[in-house]
Design an enzyme around this catalytic site. Structure first.
Site, PDB file in Angstrom:
ATOM      1  N   ASP A   1      -6.993  22.314 117.948  1.00 30.62           N
ATOM      2  CA  ASP A   1      -7.810  21.360 116.406  1.00 30.62           C
ATOM      3  C   ASP A   1      -8.951  20.572 116.709  1.00 30.62           C
ATOM      4  O   ASP A   1      -9.397  19.639 116.367  1.00 30.62           O
ATOM      5  CB  ASP A   1      -6.077  20.692 116.885  1.00 30.62           C
ATOM      6  CG  ASP A   1      -5.105  20.965 116.588  1.00 30.62           C
ATOM      7  OD1 ASP A   1      -5.027  22.545 115.651  1.00 30.62           O
ATOM      8  OD2 ASP A   1      -3.499  20.989 117.162  1.00 30.62           O
TER       9      ASP A   1
ATOM     10  N   ASP B   1      -9.478  18.238 110.923  1.00 26.57           N
ATOM     11  CA  ASP B   1      -9.017  18.756 112.357  1.00 26.57           C
ATOM     12  C   ASP B   1     -10.041  20.236 112.407  1.00 26.57           C
ATOM     13  O   ASP B   1      -9.765  21.137 111.149  1.00 26.57           O
ATOM     14  CB  ASP B   1      -7.717  18.924 112.921  1.00 26.57           C
ATOM     15  CG  ASP B   1      -6.842  17.985 113.094  1.00 26.57           C
ATOM     16  OD1 ASP B   1      -7.413  16.890 113.157  1.00 26.57           O
ATOM     17  OD2 ASP B   1      -5.669  18.212 113.598  1.00 26.57           O
TER      18      ASP B   1
ATOM     19  N   HIS C   1      -3.380  22.348 109.299  1.00 26.21           N
ATOM     20  CA  HIS C   1      -3.382  23.303 109.763  1.00 26.21           C
ATOM     21  C   HIS C   1      -3.695  24.201 109.205  1.00 26.21           C
ATOM     22  O   HIS C   1      -2.476  24.795 108.482  1.00 26.21           O
ATOM     23  CB  HIS C   1      -2.896  23.788 111.295  1.00 26.21           C
ATOM     24  CG  HIS C   1      -3.592  22.369 111.851  1.00 26.21           C
ATOM     25  ND1 HIS C   1      -2.701  22.331 112.867  1.00 26.21           N
ATOM     26  CD2 HIS C   1      -4.660  21.209 111.378  1.00 26.21           C
ATOM     27  CE1 HIS C   1      -3.579  20.972 113.555  1.00 26.21           C
ATOM     28  NE2 HIS C   1      -4.220  20.424 112.931  1.00 26.21           N
TER      29      HIS C   1
ATOM     30  N   ASP D   1      -3.905  28.028 110.407  1.00 25.85           N
ATOM     31  CA  ASP D   1      -3.560  28.886 110.276  1.00 25.85           C
ATOM     32  C   ASP D   1      -2.297  29.175 110.691  1.00 25.85           C
ATOM     33  O   ASP D   1      -1.804  30.274 111.636  1.00 25.85           O
ATOM     34  CB  ASP D   1      -3.571  29.058 111.930  1.00 25.85           C
ATOM     35  CG  ASP D   1      -3.758  27.577 113.214  1.00 25.85           C
ATOM     36  OD1 ASP D   1      -2.959  26.961 112.375  1.00 25.85           O
ATOM     37  OD2 ASP D   1      -3.906  27.875 113.350  1.00 25.85           O
TER      38      ASP D   1
ATOM     39  N   ARG E   1       3.738  29.376 101.456  1.00 29.31           N
ATOM     40  CA  ARG E   1       2.535  28.738 100.291  1.00 29.31           C
ATOM     41  C   ARG E   1       1.652  29.850 100.510  1.00 29.31           C
ATOM     42  O   ARG E   1       0.809  29.148 101.070  1.00 29.31           O
ATOM     43  CB  ARG E   1       2.410  27.945 102.080  1.00 29.31           C
ATOM     44  CG  ARG E   1       4.066  26.757 102.475  1.00 29.31           C
ATOM     45  CD  ARG E   1       3.237  26.134 103.289  1.00 29.31           C
ATOM     46  NE  ARG E   1       3.687  27.113 105.136  1.00 29.31           N
ATOM     47  CZ  ARG E   1       3.486  26.405 106.428  1.00 29.31           C
ATOM     48  NH1 ARG E   1       3.135  25.279 106.151  1.00 29.31           N
ATOM     49  NH2 ARG E   1       3.570  27.207 107.077  1.00 29.31           N
TER      50      ARG E   1
ATOM     51  N   SER F   1       6.348  21.338 113.796  1.00 31.21           N
ATOM     52  CA  SER F   1       5.724  22.807 113.208  1.00 31.21           C
ATOM     53  C   SER F   1       6.695  23.150 112.479  1.00 31.21           C
ATOM     54  O   SER F   1       7.365  23.255 112.755  1.00 31.21           O
ATOM     55  CB  SER F   1       4.603  23.977 113.675  1.00 31.21           C
ATOM     56  OG  SER F   1       3.905  22.986 114.649  1.00 31.21           O
ATOM     57  N   SER F   2       6.036  24.129 111.020  1.00 31.52           N
ATOM     58  CA  SER F   2       7.160  24.697 110.482  1.00 31.52           C
ATOM     59  C   SER F   2       7.939  26.317 111.466  1.00 31.52           C
ATOM     60  O   SER F   2       7.308  26.608 112.273  1.00 31.52           O
ATOM     61  CB  SER F   2       6.460  24.811 108.977  1.00 31.52           C
ATOM     62  OG  SER F   2       5.554  26.134 108.936  1.00 31.52           O
TER      63      SER F   2
ATOM     64  N   CYS G   1      -3.258  27.965 117.577  1.00 33.52           N
ATOM     65  CA  CYS G   1      -3.495  26.601 118.031  1.00 33.52           C
ATOM     66  C   CYS G   1      -3.200  26.099 119.308  1.00 33.52           C
ATOM     67  O   CYS G   1      -4.553  25.394 119.699  1.00 33.52           O
ATOM     68  CB  CYS G   1      -1.670  26.123 117.609  1.00 33.52           C
ATOM     69  SG  CYS G   1      -1.422  26.230 115.775  1.00 33.52           S
TER      70      CYS G   1
END
Ligand code: DAV
Length: 406
Positions: free
Chosen positions: A107, A192, A242, A244, A261, A297-298, A351
């Site tokens: 980031d 970021d 982000h 990624d 997504r 985060s997911s 990340c």
């Protein structure tokens, strides 16, 4: 004198990488951006502040193991300075009781070929996050004569940067996200580095909770004609933070995409144009939909991978569907590494790394975009020339200046 900083894409053979640290990490304080990121949970007592000792120990163990795996694969591994983030920060505009972490160099540092840009991140708790990397960056500067070291303008992060009227719960953000309304206003450029995906000559960047349009504009002007930076967007992205865990190129011509997504049609068209050779395939579902406590985060961290080269890739060891798919359907050598204990420190392998050196050169993988880019560059220089002539009072050459867009 050696070349150290040289990384143009996400898949060339990895030579040197920085891996983040969990040591000294805090859950960010109640600041505007983190209120939204944590869906308001940061306002609960005991949510923010230093991470508990056991979480840090477990994550640090997995990060150290990742470093060993990478070293065994012949990669040079660097680490940020151990840093205590439980220290308050005060600027003329705001004050926070503690900071964030240096677990996610992705980031903070944007590597574009032989340049590293310290990103103007939008969270107040990340204001000083470049500091743990300064020893490494300074060393690169001394050793590598071609290294270009740059810091984007540090954002002031006054209250004007944040829109506090957005719904906190992701379940209520469908409409605002579809209208591209996110936490950051356009008060000043912020981004970021993890919002920028690198494909050689082409960079793709998303507008969202960590990057505003001014940030994309800043980077676009900064890179000039050395890169062609395009904005991309994803459907159903209620919390775009982000790129990624939404799109990840894993070899030339192949991207993994998060099926929840997907790229919006106009963004997808950049990849599926008949003049270019890209395939965008759905990443397998995560092995588990339950994330560790305090992880914001997911579950799609399952596709947040680190490529060793275009045939070898690091995947979290519990992400069985992803491992199977990459091995059996795509023929990758998968290196399965435990990392789930590190997830709550901001992400997975992509990340928590930044690839400083990959063996390769800048190439274009999008001939379709090059043709359009050349045309627009030609129009841009024609219109500049014509403007200069008009200013100097010379007669125009009969052609009218064209718009700058493609
Ligand atoms: O899907 O929550 C995670 C990326 C964090 N650096 C997501 C994005």
């Amino acid at each position: 004198m050696p070349t150290i900083v040289n990384s143009w894409n996400e898949w060339d053979p990895l030579v040197e990488v920085i891996i983040g640290r969990a040591d000294g990490a805090c859950v960010p304080p109640k600041e505007p951006a983190y209120m939204v990121k944590s869906e308001g949970r940061v306002a609960q007592p005991d949510f923010s502040g230093p991470h508990d000792h056991e979480s840090i120990r477990a994550a640090a163990k997995q990060q150290d193991n990742l470093c060993k795996v990478l070293s065994n694969l012949g990669v040079v591994v660097r680490r940020p300075e151990p840093t205590n983030f439980n220290i308050s920060v005060e600027t003329p505009d705001w004050r926070i009781p503690h900071q964030n972490a240096c677990s996610c160099p992705r980031d903070t540092l944007l590597v574009l070929g032989n340049e590293i840009i310290e990103a103007p991140m939008s969270w107040r708790s990340r204001f000083f996050e470049y500091r743990p990397y300064r020893t490494i960056l300074n060393e690169y500067f001394q050793r590598d004569p071609a290294f270009r070291w740059e810091a984007a303008p540090r954002p002031l992060m006054t209250d004007e940067l944040y829109d506090r009227d957005l719904p906190l719960l992701t379940s209520q953000r469908k409409q605002t996200a579809a209208q591209h309304m996110f936490t950051n206003t356009e008060a000043e450029p912020v981004f970021d580095a993890a919002d920028c995906l690198r494909f050689g000559k082409h960079l793709f960047m998303q507008h969202g909770y960590t990057t505003n349009l001014s940030g994309i504009q800043w980077l676009s002007r900064h890179v000039g004609s050395n890169f062609d930076l395009r904005q991309i967007a994803f459907e159903n992205n209620v919390s775009p933070t982000h790129t990624d865990a939404q799109l990840l190129p894993i070899r030339p011509g192949l991207c993994l995409s998060c099926p929840e997504r997907p790229l919006e049609p106009t963004s997808l068209a950049l990849f599926t144009d008949e003049e270019c050779d890209w395939e965008v395939i759905s990443a397998p579902e995560p092995n588990s939909w339950t994330m560790p406590p305090k992880c914001t985060s997911s579950p799609w961290l399952s596709m947040n991978l680190l490529s060793i080269d275009e045939n070898t890739i690091i995947v979290e060891e519990t992400e069985k569907p992803t491992i199977r798919f990459l091995r059996e359907e795509l023929g990758f050598d998968v290196v399965a590494v435990p990392f789930r204990d590190a997830y709550k420190f901001g992400g997975s392998f992509h990340c928590q790394s930044v690839d400083v050196h990959r063996d390769g050169v800048q190439k274009s993988y999008f001939p379709n975009l090059d043709i359009r880019h050349e045309r627009s560059e030609m129009r841009r220089s024609e219109s500049m020339l014509s403007a200069q002539r008009t200013e100097r009072g010379s007669p125009p050459d009969g052609r009218s200046p064209s718009p700058l867009s493609d």
